[in-house]
Design a protein around this motif. Structure first.
Motif, PDB file in Angstrom:
ATOM      1  N   VAL A 132       0.831  -1.206   0.000  1.00  0.00           N
ATOM      2  CA  VAL A 132       0.000   0.000   0.000  1.00  0.00           C
ATOM      3  C   VAL A 132       0.863   1.252   0.000  1.00  0.00           C
ATOM      4  O   VAL A 132       0.610   2.205  -0.745  1.00  0.00           O
ATOM      5  CB  VAL A 132      -0.943  -0.004   1.223  1.00  0.00           C
ATOM      6  CG1 VAL A 132      -1.595   1.356   1.407  1.00  0.00           C
ATOM      7  CG2 VAL A 132      -2.014  -1.081   1.071  1.00  0.00           C
ATOM      8  N   ALA A 133       1.907   1.245   0.830  1.00  0.00           N
ATOM      9  CA  ALA A 133       2.746   2.441   0.982  1.00  0.00           C
ATOM     10  C   ALA A 133       3.710   2.636  -0.179  1.00  0.00           C
ATOM     11  O   ALA A 133       4.027   3.770  -0.539  1.00  0.00           O
ATOM     12  CB  ALA A 133       3.532   2.352   2.297  1.00  0.00           C
ATOM     13  N   GLU A 134       4.197   1.535  -0.763  1.00  0.00           N
ATOM     14  CA  GLU A 134       5.178   1.610  -1.852  1.00  0.00           C
ATOM     15  C   GLU A 134       4.716   0.744  -3.020  1.00  0.00           C
ATOM     16  O   GLU A 134       5.402  -0.219  -3.422  1.00  0.00           O
ATOM     17  CB  GLU A 134       6.557   1.120  -1.358  1.00  0.00           C
ATOM     18  CG  GLU A 134       7.047   1.766  -0.081  1.00  0.00           C
ATOM     19  CD  GLU A 134       7.592   3.157  -0.310  1.00  0.00           C
ATOM     20  OE1 GLU A 134       7.528   3.652  -1.448  1.00  0.00           O
ATOM     21  OE2 GLU A 134       8.081   3.749   0.669  1.00  0.00           O
ATOM     22  N   PRO A 135       3.560   1.013  -3.605  1.00  0.00           N
ATOM     23  CA  PRO A 135       3.000   0.119  -4.640  1.00  0.00           C
ATOM     24  C   PRO A 135       3.859   0.011  -5.892  1.00  0.00           C
ATOM     25  O   PRO A 135       3.729  -0.972  -6.640  1.00  0.00           O
ATOM     26  CB  PRO A 135       1.640   0.752  -4.956  1.00  0.00           C
ATOM     27  CG  PRO A 135       1.788   2.192  -4.577  1.00  0.00           C
ATOM     28  CD  PRO A 135       2.702   2.194  -3.388  1.00  0.00           C
ATOM     29  N   ASP A 136       4.737   0.968  -6.133  1.00  0.00           N
ATOM     30  CA  ASP A 136       5.547   0.972  -7.353  1.00  0.00           C
ATOM     31  C   ASP A 136       6.963   0.431  -7.132  1.00  0.00           C
ATOM     32  O   ASP A 136       7.762   0.392  -8.071  1.00  0.00           O
ATOM     33  CB  ASP A 136       5.636   2.388  -7.932  1.00  0.00           C
ATOM     34  CG  ASP A 136       4.271   2.955  -8.287  1.00  0.00           C
ATOM     35  OD1 ASP A 136       3.421   2.171  -8.755  1.00  0.00           O
ATOM     36  OD2 ASP A 136       4.067   4.165  -8.070  1.00  0.00           O
ATOM     37  N   LYS A 137       7.260   0.025  -5.906  1.00  0.00           N
ATOM     38  CA  LYS A 137       8.606  -0.453  -5.602  1.00  0.00           C
ATOM     39  C   LYS A 137       8.640  -1.978  -5.564  1.00  0.00           C
ATOM     40  O   LYS A 137       7.787  -2.605  -4.944  1.00  0.00           O
ATOM     41  CB  LYS A 137       9.082   0.102  -4.249  1.00  0.00           C
ATOM     42  CG  LYS A 137       9.181   1.620  -4.201  1.00  0.00           C
ATOM     43  CD  LYS A 137      10.240   2.126  -5.178  1.00  0.00           C
ATOM     44  CE  LYS A 137      10.324   3.644  -5.147  1.00  0.00           C
ATOM     45  NZ  LYS A 137      11.300   4.147  -6.138  1.00  0.00           N
ATOM     46  N   ASP A 138       9.635  -2.565  -6.221  1.00  0.00           N
ATOM     47  CA  ASP A 138       9.791  -4.010  -6.243  1.00  0.00           C
ATOM     48  C   ASP A 138      10.868  -4.413  -5.243  1.00  0.00           C
ATOM     49  O   ASP A 138      11.997  -4.763  -5.606  1.00  0.00           O
ATOM     50  CB  ASP A 138      10.155  -4.476  -7.657  1.00  0.00           C
ATOM     51  CG  ASP A 138      10.179  -5.992  -7.779  1.00  0.00           C
ATOM     52  OD1 ASP A 138       9.581  -6.658  -6.910  1.00  0.00           O
ATOM     53  OD2 ASP A 138      10.809  -6.501  -8.720  1.00  0.00           O
ATOM     54  N   LEU A 139      10.515  -4.308  -3.960  1.00  0.00           N
ATOM     55  CA  LEU A 139      11.447  -4.633  -2.888  1.00  0.00           C
ATOM     56  C   LEU A 139      10.896  -5.819  -2.097  1.00  0.00           C
ATOM     57  O   LEU A 139       9.690  -5.921  -1.881  1.00  0.00           O
ATOM     58  CB  LEU A 139      11.636  -3.433  -1.956  1.00  0.00           C
ATOM     59  CG  LEU A 139      12.180  -2.158  -2.615  1.00  0.00           C
ATOM     60  CD1 LEU A 139      12.159  -1.005  -1.618  1.00  0.00           C
ATOM     61  CD2 LEU A 139      13.590  -2.374  -3.141  1.00  0.00           C
ATOM     62  N   PHE A 140      11.795  -6.681  -1.637  1.00  0.00           N
ATOM     63  CA  PHE A 140      11.346  -7.896  -0.964  1.00  0.00           C
ATOM     64  C   PHE A 140      12.074  -8.140   0.353  1.00  0.00           C
ATOM     65  O   PHE A 140      11.459  -8.304   1.387  1.00  0.00           O
ATOM     66  CB  PHE A 140      11.533  -9.102  -1.895  1.00  0.00           C
ATOM     67  CG  PHE A 140      11.046 -10.400  -1.309  1.00  0.00           C
ATOM     68  CD1 PHE A 140       9.708 -10.761  -1.408  1.00  0.00           C
ATOM     69  CD2 PHE A 140      11.920 -11.264  -0.661  1.00  0.00           C
ATOM     70  CE1 PHE A 140       9.254 -11.949  -0.866  1.00  0.00           C
ATOM     71  CE2 PHE A 140      11.472 -12.461  -0.109  1.00  0.00           C
ATOM     72  CZ  PHE A 140      10.130 -12.803  -0.221  1.00  0.00           C
ATOM     73  N   LYS A 141      13.411  -8.149   0.290  1.00  0.00           N
ATOM     74  CA  LYS A 141      14.193  -8.488   1.477  1.00  0.00           C
ATOM     75  C   LYS A 141      14.103  -7.386   2.529  1.00  0.00           C
ATOM     76  O   LYS A 141      13.969  -6.206   2.211  1.00  0.00           O
ATOM     77  CB  LYS A 141      15.659  -8.716   1.096  1.00  0.00           C
ATOM     78  CG  LYS A 141      15.875  -9.934   0.202  1.00  0.00           C
ATOM     79  CD  LYS A 141      17.348 -10.102  -0.122  1.00  0.00           C
ATOM     80  CE  LYS A 141      17.596 -11.307  -1.004  1.00  0.00           C
ATOM     81  NZ  LYS A 141      19.030 -11.468  -1.337  1.00  0.00           N
TER      82      LYS A 141
END
Length: 243
Positions: free
Chosen positions: A179-188
């Motif tokens: 929700v906060a970073e819908p455009d970011k592809d972060l996982f770890k």
């Protein structure tokens, strides 16, 4: 999101304390029973869905394990947790325990966690650690980073030790960062921490990771609130639209 499942968990353990689940631990049965009775007095059927997300009191936790598959014999070797009260991390209100393990640790786990067989062989049993952990948690919701790992081990351990399903709800950081970073592809965890300006300290230590996750939760909950999600109900509704 009520906490009736946790009440069921506690009552389930109470029923098992009169059986042989804790075989050979008669001296500890009274302590376990006292804990459960105290929980029954303190637990409230709270609903966290409508509470402003920045005011939601939670326990952020992390586990270190010998592997990824509890059904194949991998085990919890440490649990760490820290409380967030009304948006503030309570660094002084923490939980940490090693868990007894009497087999050789996989070399990669020793290297990753810094733990050794000598530290674990004399640690408390998993049954005692889980009881202590839930005494620390009481009726507060749990939070974990990508919680499937924690959820699978807690479910397996509770059933194996107590023949009781683990039904306590765990809130996942992924709910917030989607929700906060819908455009970011972060996982770890370290990726999200670095992106949000959180120094990565104590990585792969159960309490260290819990504290990192707690900082991340506070930042993401503020971002989610600024995006229009004032509570968990709003978060879930936004996620449904993003799916």
């Amino acid at each position: 999101m009520g906490f009736d499942p946790f009440v069921q968990f506690v009552r389930g353990i109470q029923g098992k304390l009169h059986s042989n689940i804790f075989g050979g631990l008669n001296g500890q049965n009274a302590q376990h029973m006292a804990f459960i009775r105290q929980m029954q007095r303190e637990l409230e059927n709270a609903d966290s869905m409508a509470i402003p997300i920045r005011k939601l009191n939670v326990v952020v936790f992390d586990i270190e394990t010998t592997g990824f598959y509890p059904d194949k014999g991998d085990q919890i070797i440490s649990i760490g947790a820290v409380k967030i009260i009304e948006g503030e991390i309570c660094d002084e209100d923490c939980f940490y325990s090693l868990v007894q393990y009497d087999k050789p640790l996989p070399p990669e786990i020793k290297e990753l966690t810094g733990l050794s067989e000598g530290q674990l062989v004399k640690a408390p049993t998993l049954a005692d650690v889980i009881i202590s952990f839930f005494e620390f948690v009481k009726d507060m919701p749990l939070v974990a980073h990508h919680a499937n790992h924690e959820k699978s081990f807690m479910r397996h351990s509770c059933w194996k030790l107590f023949r009781t399903p683990f039904k306590h709800k765990i809130l996942d950081t992924s709910f917030l960062y989607r929700v906060a970073e819908p455009d970011k592809d972060l996982f770890k965890l370290e990726e999200l921490c670095e992106y949000n300006g959180i120094p990565v300290i104590g990585r792969h230590h159960a309490l260290g990771d819990a504290k990192l996750t707690a900082q991340l939760w506070c930042i993401l909950s503020e971002k989610a609130q600024n995006s229009g999600c004032t509570n968990l109900k709003d978060v879930y509704e936004r996620l449904a639209k993003l799916s």
